[in-house]
Enzyme design. Structure first.
Site, PDB file in Angstrom:
ATOM      1  N   CYS A 165       0.747  -1.056   0.203  1.00  0.00           N
ATOM      2  CA  CYS A 165      -0.135   0.203   0.171  1.00  0.00           C
ATOM      3  C   CYS A 165       0.894   0.969  -0.001  1.00  0.00           C
ATOM      4  O   CYS A 165       0.492   2.633  -0.802  1.00  0.00           O
ATOM      5  CB  CYS A 165      -1.059   0.256   1.027  1.00  0.00           C
ATOM      6  SG  CYS A 165      -0.043   0.201   2.832  1.00  0.00           S
ATOM      7  N   HIS A 266      -1.990   1.345   7.360  1.00  0.00           N
ATOM      8  CA  HIS A 266      -2.546   1.197   5.395  1.00  0.00           C
ATOM      9  C   HIS A 266      -2.460   2.442   4.904  1.00  0.00           C
ATOM     10  O   HIS A 266      -2.598   3.882   5.814  1.00  0.00           O
ATOM     11  CB  HIS A 266      -3.972   0.869   5.341  1.00  0.00           C
ATOM     12  CG  HIS A 266      -5.024   1.279   4.030  1.00  0.00           C
ATOM     13  ND1 HIS A 266      -3.939   0.502   3.155  1.00  0.00           N
ATOM     14  CD2 HIS A 266      -5.668   1.597   2.882  1.00  0.00           C
ATOM     15  CE1 HIS A 266      -4.119   0.229   1.466  1.00  0.00           C
ATOM     16  NE2 HIS A 266      -5.095   1.500   1.836  1.00  0.00           N
TER      17      HIS A 266
END
Length: 475
Positions: A165, A266
């Site tokens: 990510c 994230h």
């Protein structure tokens, strides 16, 4: 995503609550009237066989395997690794990634607060924000209420593999900003213009250059740990599928559930594009428009992005932690260009008005800035003569009739002063890049083999055992 620890209860059997009698000892007889009987020793052939087998088993040495795991790793091995390791949110590491990817006109800075005062302190323009937050899958927006279309030229890639990510968010910013320039990344963008976001994620996953830059800090033990984690996740998924097939009835349809995220943290990106601010989350199906770019000069797109970030923070628990990085345009190229232009203007002025008269005692600008002084700026006298020129306005000023030696000397000193100020800025920017890359290179070095050999030497000399015994005695 780190899975929460699970604890399995320990089951104890109730069949052996009393200690078993010893078969090799003579039983105690309390009644004296019982006649004496010879004691017969009972042999335990199974126990003897087990003891003999244990003595004959040669333990397998794990030395070669341990040496291989704790050994050094070549760049080829790192490049051939197909996984993605977790990447910490450090502006220096992201900046080093930009340099390794060929981006020379961007820098990264960490942001500690949100608000207009913070945005004003950032160098402009800001090309994007990278936001790290604790991912709580059940509370995430699935952007189903957003309009189904977005600009066709907005480059957006999905995250198709675990731990990628950070690089996906970085690519979603670079591909939509003017810092892309030419070279390798420009070719990547051209090759992915007409494919869907999931296929772009697969494309990034298969790019060895991008993946090796992402894994630039990985050690061999990190790669092995990541492989083991992927194997465990695969086995768990297979067990869940098998359990679902056995418990699921044929008449019932499976309920659609949100996917489990592999990491509790994230990375997502915020970028300005055309007339709107976009949130680019690789785990979502499409970009999300968070608001229009303000037209008033008092506000900017960062205000809109900051409000969206605050709303996301409010949705998370109060104990969540966050990190925010800003990618902004580096002034290094412009500052170097301004320095070269002004030094060339000094040279032209000196050549026209002072070069033929030694009594003026005006030094040549290349005497003030010799090669030793130009080298830290990545410039030279030949480069300045070849690549720079005087602006038209400066030439017109020199050609005016009233531009005498007095005005020429004043302008010359003014230009030299401007060159000295620009020199300080360029050297500071290049020193910052040098320190960042030096830190990056030092983190690349794997000290695990040296530590392993050192501990091994301590164990062979008996020092390690003495230290352990000393620590046990102190405790």
């Amino acid at each position: 995503m780190e899975a929460s620890p699970t604890f399995e209860s320990i089951r104890r059997s109730s069949r052996a609550r009393k200690a078993p009698a010893k078969y090799d000892t003579e039983p105690a007889i309390s009644d004296s009237k019982v006649p004496d009987q010879p004691v017969i020793k009972q042999s335990r052939p199974k126990r003897k066989a087990a003891q003999a087998a244990t003595q004959n088993i040669v333990p397998e040495s794990n030395g070669p395997t341990l040496e291989e795991v704790l050994g050094g790793m070549s760049e080829t091995e790192r490049r051939e690794f197909r996984g993605w390791v977790e990447l910490e949110s450090d502006p220096g590491f992201f900046g080093a990634m930009l340099v390794e990817l060929g981006i020379q006109e961007a820098s990264i800075q960490e942001i500690y607060s949100l608000g207009p005062e913070t945005w004003k302190e950032l160098p402009q323009p800001v090309h994007g924000l990278i936001f790290l937050f604790e991912y709580e899958g059940d509370d995430e927006d699935c952007n189903t209420n957003d309009p189904p279309d977005w600009p066709e030229t907005l480059w957006f890639a999905n995250q198709t593999t675990a731990n990628a990510c950070a690089t996906v968010a970085l690519m979603n910013i670079i591909m939509n900003s003017p810092i892309l320039g030419g070279g390798y990344l420009n070719a990547v963008k051209n090759n992915t213009l007409h494919i869907s976001p999931p296929l772009r994620g697969v494309y990034l996953d298969n790019e060895d250059d991008i993946r090796s830059v992402h894994n630039f800090l990985a050690r061999r033990i990190d790669l092995l740990s990541e492989d083991l984690a992927l194997d465990n996740k695969y086995e768990e998924s297979q067990k869940k599928k098998k359990a679902l097939k056995t418990t699921q009835k044929k008449t019932t349809k499976p309920k659609r559930k949100k996917r489990n995220i592999d990491t509790s943290y994230h990375y997502i990106a915020y970028v300005p594009y055309e007339d709107r601010v976009w949130e680019l989350d690789g785990l979502q199906t499409r970009p999300r428009a968070v608001g229009p770019i303000p037209e008033s000069p008092e506000s900017c797109w960062l205000d809109v992005a900051g409000e969206a970030i605050q709303q996301r923070m409010l949705r998370n628990s109060e104990y969540s932690s966050y990190n925010l990085l800003a990618i902004y345009h580096s002034p290094l190229k412009e500052q170097t260009s301004e320095f070269g232009t002004r030094l060339y203007m000094c040279h032209a002025l000196h050549k026209r008005d002072f070069g033929g008269n030694p009594s003026d005692r005006v030094p040549n600008p290349f005497e003030t800035f010799p090669e030793s002084r130009l080298d830290p700026l990545h410039l030279s006298e030949s480069q300045i003569d070849r690549n720079f020129a005087c602006p038209r306005s400066f030439i017109e000023t020199m050609n005016q009739p009233d531009f005498d030696n007095t005005k020429a000397l004043a302008r010359y000193k003014e230009l030299i002063s401007e060159c000295e100020s620009l020199e300080v800025l360029v050297i500071a920017e290049r020193e910052s890049i040098r320190e960042m890359m030096e830190r990056y290179r030092s983190r690349q070095h794997d000290y695990t083999p040296a530590i392993h050999q050192w501990v091994k030497a301590l164990a062979e000399k008996g020092v390690l055992r003495e230290l352990i015994q000393e620590m046990d005695g102190q405790s």
